[in-house]
Design an enzyme around this catalytic site. Sequence first.
Site, short mmCIF file in Angstrom:
data_model
loop_
_atom_site.label_atom_id
_atom_site.label_comp_id
_atom_site.label_asym_id
_atom_site.label_seq_id
_atom_site.Cartn_x
_atom_site.Cartn_y
_atom_site.Cartn_z
N HIS A 98 15.22 -8.67 -20.58
CA HIS A 98 16.11 -7.79 -19.82
C HIS A 98 17.53 -7.96 -20.36
O HIS A 98 17.93 -9.06 -20.75
CB HIS A 98 16.04 -8.16 -18.33
CG HIS A 98 16.74 -7.17 -17.45
ND1 HIS A 98 18.10 -7.17 -17.28
CD2 HIS A 98 16.26 -6.14 -16.70
CE1 HIS A 98 18.43 -6.18 -16.46
NE2 HIS A 98 17.33 -5.54 -16.10
N GLU A 166 16.15 0.49 -21.68
CA GLU A 166 17.20 0.42 -20.65
C GLU A 166 18.56 0.38 -21.34
O GLU A 166 19.01 -0.70 -21.76
CB GLU A 166 17.04 -0.84 -19.81
CG GLU A 166 15.76 -0.91 -19.02
CD GLU A 166 15.91 -1.80 -17.79
OE1 GLU A 166 15.65 -1.31 -16.69
OE2 GLU A 166 16.31 -2.96 -17.92
N SER A 211 19.72 2.75 -13.54
CA SER A 211 20.14 3.65 -12.46
C SER A 211 19.12 4.74 -12.13
O SER A 211 19.50 5.86 -11.80
CB SER A 211 21.52 4.25 -12.76
OG SER A 211 22.49 3.22 -12.82
N GLY A 232 15.86 -1.03 -10.76
CA GLY A 232 16.53 -2.20 -10.21
C GLY A 232 16.95 -1.95 -8.77
O GLY A 232 16.15 -2.07 -7.85
N GLY A 233 18.21 -1.56 -8.59
CA GLY A 233 18.78 -1.40 -7.25
C GLY A 233 17.91 -0.59 -6.29
O GLY A 233 17.72 -0.98 -5.13
P1 PGA Z 1 19.30 -0.47 -11.99
O1 PGA Z 1 18.67 -1.75 -12.75
O2 PGA Z 1 18.13 0.44 -11.64
O3 PGA Z 1 19.94 -1.05 -10.77
O4 PGA Z 1 20.25 0.17 -12.92
C1 PGA Z 1 17.68 -1.62 -13.73
C2 PGA Z 1 17.14 -2.98 -14.08
O5 PGA Z 1 17.69 -4.00 -13.67
O6 PGA Z 1 16.11 -3.07 -14.78
#
Ligand code: PGA
Length: 252
Positions: A98, A166, A211, A232-233
């Site tokens: 990550h 990502e 995101s 993630g969030g």
């Molecule tokens: P996010 O995080 O969706 O909050 O941008 C993605 C991740 O941590 O893999």
Amino acid sequence: MNNARNPLIAGNWQMYKGGLQGVELAGALVGIAREVPNVDLVIAPPFTVLAACAHEVEGSSIAIAAQNFYPKNEGAFTGEVSAPMLKDSGCTWVIVGHSERRQYFGETDATVAERVQAAIAAGLEPIVCVGETLAERESGQTLAVVNRQVSAFINLLTHHAVIAYEPVWAIGTGKTAGPNEAEEVHAAIRAQLDKHRSGLGTTTRILYGGSVKADNAAALLACPNVDGALVGGASLDANTFGAIARAAQTLA
Ligand code: PGA
């Protein structure tokens, strides 16, 4: 989309929900899993609740991932957790490389490759993350950076591998790659895989992450080379994670 590339929605809980709240979230997702029979659901809680979450989702289609591990089986490595320990805790998956690991904890293409190898050896499915920084995108290096990152572990991949693209500038920032930007990189990764070994691209799932929310998931998941999402969030709430899973089910 062929069967090998069943849509996969993975929730990376990052350093959140490491206690009872995590177990409750896992429990709330069990009902959602029944609504999305054609979607593979994976959650990646913190180490402290892996076993409890695995217990909570037992009998459902939800699989458990860890967010990282140390690529030795056991030994005097205080504070570290091994792949066999993750298996014993009920994990079948593990996130590797990550961008937060690369950015804050010194992971490199070489340590990512070591982990991919150790994960596969232990019988865990790695979700290997790649992605460019904002500076790299702005200087036109996106495809070169991602190609280099994938090259580091491409030899190790089995025919049911999972890669997550990502873009670093999109993680936790509210900025997402648009569907066209995502599709361009996903298609390039798939072409790289196929060039390396015939058929590897056809069977490897490439997730988009950065995101992903309930309101942008459908457009991203509709891209032909986007096979799912690493969230993630928005994975910290059963309703928003459920909405993303339902968007994947609709397109499946
Ligand atoms: P996010 O995080 O969706 O909050 O941008 C993605 C991740 O941590 O893999």
